[in-house]
Design an enzyme around this catalytic site. Structure first.
Site, PDB file in Angstrom:
ATOM      1  N   ASP A  82      38.696 -54.898  25.817  1.00 55.65           N
ATOM      2  CA  ASP A  82      37.887 -56.100  25.989  1.00 55.65           C
ATOM      3  C   ASP A  82      38.430 -57.239  25.126  1.00 55.65           C
ATOM      4  O   ASP A  82      38.562 -58.375  25.582  1.00 55.65           O
ATOM      5  CB  ASP A  82      36.426 -55.781  25.613  1.00 55.65           C
ATOM      6  N   LYS A 121      40.342 -60.825  26.152  1.00 55.03           N
ATOM      7  CA  LYS A 121      39.981 -62.144  25.602  1.00 55.03           C
ATOM      8  C   LYS A 121      41.218 -62.832  25.026  1.00 55.03           C
ATOM      9  O   LYS A 121      41.379 -64.053  25.153  1.00 55.03           O
ATOM     10  CB  LYS A 121      38.883 -61.985  24.550  1.00 55.03           C
TER      11      LYS A 121
HETATM   12  N1  LIG Z   1      27.020 -57.934  27.553  1.00 52.03           N
HETATM   13  C1  LIG Z   1      27.552 -58.973  26.995  1.00 52.03           C
HETATM   14  O1  LIG Z   1      27.216 -59.334  25.873  1.00 52.03           O
HETATM   15  C2  LIG Z   1      28.580 -59.749  27.704  1.00 52.03           C
HETATM   16  C3  LIG Z   1      28.986 -59.386  28.958  1.00 52.03           C
HETATM   17  N2  LIG Z   1      29.936 -60.132  29.606  1.00 52.03           N
HETATM   18  C4  LIG Z   1      30.343 -59.748  30.932  1.00 52.03           C
HETATM   19  O2  LIG Z   1      29.252 -59.824  31.820  1.00 52.03           O
HETATM   20  C5  LIG Z   1      29.490 -58.999  32.924  1.00 52.03           C
HETATM   21  C6  LIG Z   1      28.231 -58.221  33.251  1.00 52.03           C
HETATM   22  O3  LIG Z   1      27.939 -57.365  32.237  1.00 52.03           O
HETATM   23  P1  LIG Z   1      26.583 -56.513  32.258  1.00 52.03           P
HETATM   24  O4  LIG Z   1      25.507 -57.302  32.869  1.00 52.03           O
HETATM   25  O5  LIG Z   1      26.391 -56.024  30.917  1.00 52.03           O
HETATM   26  O6  LIG Z   1      26.956 -55.330  33.236  1.00 52.03           O
HETATM   27  P2  LIG Z   1      25.963 -54.376  34.047  1.00 52.03           P
HETATM   28  O7  LIG Z   1      26.684 -53.102  34.264  1.00 52.03           O
HETATM   29  O8  LIG Z   1      24.647 -54.347  33.429  1.00 52.03           O
HETATM   30  O9  LIG Z   1      25.830 -55.147  35.449  1.00 52.03           O
HETATM   31  C7  LIG Z   1      26.861 -55.212  36.351  1.00 52.03           C
HETATM   32  C8  LIG Z   1      26.297 -55.626  37.680  1.00 52.03           C
HETATM   33  O10 LIG Z   1      27.358 -55.791  38.562  1.00 52.03           O
HETATM   34  C9  LIG Z   1      27.026 -55.129  39.764  1.00 52.03           C
HETATM   35  N3  LIG Z   1      28.246 -54.733  40.437  1.00 52.03           N
HETATM   36  C10 LIG Z   1      29.247 -53.986  39.962  1.00 52.03           C
HETATM   37  N4  LIG Z   1      30.209 -53.894  40.898  1.00 52.03           N
HETATM   38  C11 LIG Z   1      29.799 -54.568  41.963  1.00 52.03           C
HETATM   39  C12 LIG Z   1      30.349 -54.843  43.234  1.00 52.03           C
HETATM   40  N5  LIG Z   1      31.525 -54.396  43.578  1.00 52.03           N
HETATM   41  N6  LIG Z   1      29.630 -55.593  44.068  1.00 52.03           N
HETATM   42  C13 LIG Z   1      28.441 -56.078  43.726  1.00 52.03           C
HETATM   43  N7  LIG Z   1      27.877 -55.848  42.537  1.00 52.03           N
HETATM   44  C14 LIG Z   1      28.542 -55.109  41.670  1.00 52.03           C
HETATM   45  C15 LIG Z   1      26.159 -53.995  39.398  1.00 52.03           C
HETATM   46  O11 LIG Z   1      25.433 -53.665  40.545  1.00 52.03           O
HETATM   47  P3  LIG Z   1      24.218 -52.626  40.571  1.00 52.03           P
HETATM   48  O12 LIG Z   1      23.085 -53.389  40.007  1.00 52.03           O
HETATM   49  O13 LIG Z   1      24.036 -52.305  41.990  1.00 52.03           O
HETATM   50  O14 LIG Z   1      24.689 -51.480  39.704  1.00 52.03           O
HETATM   51  C16 LIG Z   1      25.356 -54.622  38.285  1.00 52.03           C
HETATM   52  O15 LIG Z   1      24.253 -55.296  38.843  1.00 52.03           O
HETATM   53  C17 LIG Z   1      30.705 -58.163  32.542  1.00 52.03           C
HETATM   54  O16 LIG Z   1      31.838 -58.684  33.166  1.00 52.03           O
HETATM   55  C18 LIG Z   1      30.822 -58.338  31.048  1.00 52.03           C
HETATM   56  O17 LIG Z   1      32.125 -58.259  30.585  1.00 52.03           O
HETATM   57  C19 LIG Z   1      30.518 -61.201  29.029  1.00 52.03           C
HETATM   58  C20 LIG Z   1      30.135 -61.599  27.807  1.00 52.03           C
HETATM   59  C21 LIG Z   1      29.134 -60.887  27.009  1.00 52.03           C
HETATM   60  N1  LIG Z   2      31.347 -56.308  25.262  1.00 51.00           N
HETATM   61  C1  LIG Z   2      31.676 -57.621  24.869  1.00 51.00           C
HETATM   62  C2  LIG Z   2      30.712 -58.548  25.464  1.00 51.00           C
HETATM   63  C3  LIG Z   2      31.219 -59.904  25.465  1.00 51.00           C
HETATM   64  O1  LIG Z   2      32.247 -60.227  25.985  1.00 51.00           O
HETATM   65  C4  LIG Z   2      31.599 -57.735  23.394  1.00 51.00           C
HETATM   66  O2  LIG Z   2      31.133 -56.810  22.788  1.00 51.00           O
HETATM   67  O3  LIG Z   2      32.026 -58.742  22.854  1.00 51.00           O
END
Ligand SMILES: NC(=O)C1=CN([C@@H]2O[C@H](COP(=O)(O)OP(=O)(O)OC[C@H]3O[C@@H](n4cnc5c(N)ncnc54)[C@H](OP(=O)(O)O)[C@@H]3O)[C@@H](O)[C@H]2O)C=CC1
Ligand SMILES: N[C@@H](CC=O)C(=O)O
Ligand code: NA
Length: 937
Positions: free
Chosen positions: A792, A796
């Site tokens: 990850d 970045k």
């Molecule tokens: N957590 C954090 O602090 C941060 C996260 N991010 C980024 O945010 C993004 C989301 O993270 P997060 O919300 O934690 O992840 P989650 O696993 O909670 O959510 C991912 C979502 O994407 C959906 N999904 C996955 N594959 C597909 C697909 N092929 N088609 C449609 N939907 C799909 C899943 O569907 P379903 O609901 O059906 O499982 C789910 O709703 C990631 O890219 C992460 O790197 C960036 C910065 C900070």
């Molecule tokens: N998993 C990531 C979420 C943000 O990009 C982190 O821990 O920084």
């Protein structure tokens, strides 16, 4: 008030039916068939009693009573029950004295209930005098033409078709009027008319042909019947009212272009005479029909009843003319295409012309001419919604010296720079090009002469001042003939190379912006083109007349509705609508949806931003909505109304929505496959916002193609949350670069998860416990191994490096992994991994203790060395006094060493992971997009 005293004169005499048939088939009918008409200029005269008049009529046309005379002798004043007077009295024709003219179209009087409703509107109008022009009941004119066609083509069913028409009026009148004299009179007239028509149609049937006069005569009966019924309906509501057969009053001259010109002088003279016979304050006038100067019945052609109303307005010098329809007024754009179109309160006559030319549901321009002369306002109102004030079409001081207003500002609603927008679909552009055209007089004339010869209608012309090309738009169905004719006409010039081509561009649409204030307001066209550019719409040709009442652009047919929406929302709506499709309602996606829910009202009201969630797509389920999902309830809508996921359906639903021109997909997944679609979406003009790092850290060529497409297509691609979540990392970096700073190095703790782990890995806490906590806090990636493996952070580093201009890929970055070798098997599930992790706690514990022994702490650090074109991710020991050692929670810290920030680096610090801050970063990208698309800042 202009007073005109009149004398009694015999009424217009029309031929009896047998003569009429013969005359109409022969036409024109002799001018002798009209009776003597008094002219204006009588200063004093007398009106005799109606009793006397009727006997006088008998004397004047003795043969008429012996035979079955046609409908034109129905006595309107007799219907009105004009009081018999013994002594002659002087009648002043009250021209200009508080006349209100109304016009009701066919749908307004389409059945008993509607006629009664219209009668109510008439009775409720408090004006001193009312002249009400009425069309035939809806469909009746078409039915009359159908009967005529049948008779001409010797189809015997014409009689039954006529019977149907008779029955329609018979039953309507019976239901409307109940028992009584008025009904009897009407039914008698109807019966006489039908008898006459049958005789006439029989003659047509035998001849197998009817000329235009005959058609006009037959077709106009619908108005005769509706006017009689409406007058009786008004009387039934207690107000005295008469009907007028407009053929006895309105005189029009046919022109060569299937139009007619009113003869105002002759019509006024007839009106004055008619009024002397029938001095009523409420007159129901047959729309659509009139007579030629020779007394031949004719019609006012297309939009005839509106024209009748305007002519009556002119003759009466009315205070106002109200055209009643079934819409609330003139809309700022076709409401079937632009849901947010609004009813305009005011239009100038000229603006109404332009709107109507471009297909808006306004008056035909010719309708305004009679009233413009006396600055009489025309109001368009809805008969089914009388509380709506409608649209008033009036003069403007900007265009008329005689307008009673000194300043446009005095007129409510006149201050809009652009009043409305309209489109004409299915057009084609013709471009005639060549160096031989410049400075050669007559080229344009020859081009358009040729176009005229094939009978094509030129809708727009544009010629650049270099004179090397002339471009014009014609309806697509006419373009083949136009191109062929031009190629024939310019054969020699084309052969000699003086003309290089006659080019045709099909599938175009014309979009026009209308508003007379555009002439005096700088920047209108800039705003228009800006709105089109931001909606990713290509403009193919442009025209603006010197009057500047309109700016016309030609766009691709497929973009027509989107273009209309884009410019309409830019100029007309205070809010900037944005259609949003959200992919991935996981932790970040659902937090974003909740933030949107909580903030959407404020955004709309205070910031004029209207975000409409048109769909949510997860890995298995999606939900779509035509206009917007109710955010208050989005989760249960998603759970209950969800259908199987179909990404291409989801994309076209968003792309082809007919309400909002600007669309954005927010990708809240961590999926590389979703990221592969970015290029295709940008190509379609869909903007993209994402916290997903896969696109920007994936294959370099894919990244470069996406960035290039984004610039080319004028779409936006924002990804602030990919680094540092909601912290302003990407925007800071871009700001430095755009202002000309040189980046030397970006270094930092880029992982919220790893920051949290090492900030909390103290005392006897174990590595696996703290990882579990970070996961529970929502800091980790969906698979925490992406964090622990350094992947990850590596992503970045790549994202920042590429943003800084390096062509770096993940493979080029040296990455230290914290995932125990034994747990690196990609087939190991997240749960299994988490279960087994405690077995390896000792590895990290050992490293931590070693650092502590050195008086240091462990930190997981990423570096982009721009000068050396390198990136690295390492677990390093840092001094306890170092800024990197001072963090808490999921804090990120990022330092920029640049040409400007050398000694003291530019540092951004704060929570860099977690649902709320990440969703907040995505949200602020959405708002940035709205402001790029025109939302006020
Ligand atoms: N957590 C954090 O602090 C941060 C996260 N991010 C980024 O945010 C993004 C989301 O993270 P997060 O919300 O934690 O992840 P989650 O696993 O909670 O959510 C991912 C979502 O994407 C959906 N999904 C996955 N594959 C597909 C697909 N092929 N088609 C449609 N939907 C799909 C899943 O569907 P379903 O609901 O059906 O499982 C789910 O709703 C990631 O890219 C992460 O790197 C960036 C910065 C900070
Ligand atoms: N998993 C990531 C979420 C943000 O990009 C982190 O821990 O920084
Ligand atoms: Na950020």
């Amino acid at each position: 008030m202009e007073a005109v005293a009149v004398t009694r004169t015999p009424v217009l005499e029309l031929p009896q039916h047998s003569r009429c048939v013969a005359a109409l088939l022969r036409s024109p009918v002799s001018a002798d068939s009209t009776a003597r008409v008094s002219r204006l200029g009588f200063r004093s005269a007398q009106i005799w009693s109606s009793e006397f008049h009727r006997s006088s009529l008998r004397n004047a046309v003795p043969r008429l009573e012996q035979k079955n005379f046609n409908s034109t002798v129905h006595s309107s004043h007799a219907d009105a029950g004009v009081v018999t007077q013994e002594k002659p009295k002087e009648v002043i024709f009250p021209q200009g004295d508080s006349w209100a003219v109304h016009k009701f179209g066919g749908t307004c009087v389409g059945n008993t209930e509607r006629i009664s409703n219209v009668a109510g509107i008439i009775v409720d109008d408090p004006s001193l005098r009312k002249a009400v022009v009425v069309s035939a009941m809806s469909k009746v004119t078409d039915m009359m033409y159908d009967v005529l066609d049948k008779a001409q083509s010797r189809d015997d069913t014409y009689t039954t078709a006529l019977d149907l028409i008779e029955e329609k009026h018979r039953s309507t009148a019976s239901a409307l009027l109940g028992e009584g004299e008025d009904l009897k009179k009407f039914l008698k007239n109807l019966e006489d008319d039908i008898l006459n028509l049958k005789a006439m149609l029989r003659a047509i049937y035998i001849a197998g042909h009817a000329n235009e006069n005959f058609s006009d005569y037959v077709a106009g009966h619908g108005e005769l019947w509706s006017a009689q019924m409406l007058a009786a309906a008004v009387r039934k509501k207690g107000q005295s009212c008469v009907w007028m057969d407009a053929r006895k009053v309105l005189v029009v001259k046919p022109t060569s272009s299937n139009q007619v010109d009113p003869d105002f002088e002759a019509s006024l003279a007839k009106l004055v005479d008619w009024y002397a016979e029938t001095p009523a304050d409420c007159i129901i006038v047959t729309g659509f029909i009139a007579s030629t100067p020779d007394g031949i019945p004719t019609t006012l052609k297309r939009d005839g009843s509106d024209f009748s109303a305007a002519i009556m307005g002119n003759l009466l010098r009315a205070d106002q003319v109200t055209i009643w329809t079934d819409v609330d007024g003139v809309y700022s754009a076709d409401p079937r295409k632009v849901k947010d179109a609004v009813v305009l309160s005011q239009l100038s006559y000229q603006e109404a012309w332009e709107m109507s030319y471009f297909g808006a549901n306004v008056l035909h321009p010719r309708t305004t001419i009679p009233v413009m002369k006396y600055n009489i306002p025309i109001t368009i109102r809805n008969v089914f919604n009388v509380s709506a004030p409608g649209t008033r079409i009036w003069c403007s001081p900007l265009t008329s010296d005689t307008c009673p207003f000194e300043d446009d500002d005095e007129i409510d609603g006149a201050d809009k720079v652009v009043k409305g927008f309209a489109t004409i679909d299915h057009m084609a552009l013709v471009n005639v090009e060549g160096t031989g055209m410049a400075g050669v007089p007559g080229t344009a004339s020859a081009i358009f002469e040729t176009v005229k010869d094939v009978g094509a209608n030129v809708v727009m012309i544009s010629q650049a001042s270099s004179e090397h090309s002339v471009c014009f738009a014609v309806p697509e169905k006419e373009v083949a003939a136009v191109a062929e004719a031009l190629e024939r006409r310019f054969k020699t010039a084309l052969k000699a190379g003086r003309l290089s081509k006659v080019e045709v561009v099909k599938s175009c649409a014309i979009l026009a912006a209308v508003g007379q204030r555009m002439a005096s307001t700088p920047g209108v066209s800039a705003t228009l083109f800006n709105a089109l550019a931001k909606a990713n719409i290509n403009v193919r040709a442009i025209a603006q007349g010197c009057s500047e009442y309109n700016i016309t652009v030609v766009v691709n047919q497929e973009d027509s509705i989107r273009a209309l929406k884009a410019v309409h929302s830019r100029f007309y709506l205070s809010k900037t609508p944005l259609a949003v499709g959200i992919i991935g309602p996981g932790l970040i996606g659902r937090t974003l949806l909740n933030q949107l829910r909580d903030q959407s009202a404020t955004l709309k009201e205070e910031f004029n931003i209207d975000l409409r969630i048109m769909g949510i797509l997860g890995s298995k389920t999606m939900v779509l909505d035509e206009s917007r999902l109710d955010l208050q309830d989005w989760q249960s809508i998603y759970d209950e109304r969800g259908v199987p996921t179909d990404l291409s359906k989801f994309t076209s639903h968003l792309h082809q929505n007919h309400f909002v021109p600007n669309k954005v997909i927010v990708d809240c997944t961590a999926d590389a496959v979703i990221a592969e679609h970015y290029l295709e979406w940008l190509k379609k003009g869909i903007h993209i916002i994402t916290p997903n790092k896969k696109a920007n850290s994936g294959p370099l060529d894919q990244y470069l193609a996406v960035k290039q497409m984004q610039r080319q297509s004028y779409t936006h691609y924002f990804y602030e949350a990919t680094v540092g979540a909601g912290l302003p990392i990407m925007s800071t970096l871009r700001g430095l670069l755009e202002t000309g700073d040189k980046i030397h190095e970006v270094q930092g703790i880029f992982s919220g998860t790893l920051s949290y782990i090492f900030n909390n890995l103290v005392g006897d806490r174990t590595f696996s416990d703290v990882v579990k906590e970070a996961k529970a806090e929502g800091f980790t990636e969906p698979d925490p191994r992406d964090d622990l493996s350094g992947m990850d952070v590596g992503r970045k580093v790549v994202i920042l490096a590429r943003e800084a201009g390096l062509k770096l890929s993940l493979d080029d970055v040296r990455i230290t992994s914290l995932v125990p070798r034994e747990l690196q098997d990609p087939n190991l599930s997240v749960d299994e991994f988490m279960r087994k992790l405690p077995e390896f706690d000792h590895e990290i514990t050992a490293k931590r203790e070693a650092a502590e022994a050195n008086g240091k702490v462990l930190r997981f650090v990423g570096v982009v060395d721009v000068l050396k074109n390198k990136g690295a991710v390492d677990l390093i020991e840092v001094e306890k006094s170092d800024a990197f050692a001072q963090l808490s929670g999921s804090d990120n810290i990022i330092s920029f060493k640049t040409a400007r920030y050398q000694q003291n680096k530019l540092i951004v610090r704060g929570p860099g992971a977690g649902a709320e801050v990440t969703a907040g970063g995505v949200f602020s990208d959405l708002l940035r997009l709205s402001s790029y698309l025109g939302a006020p800042s």
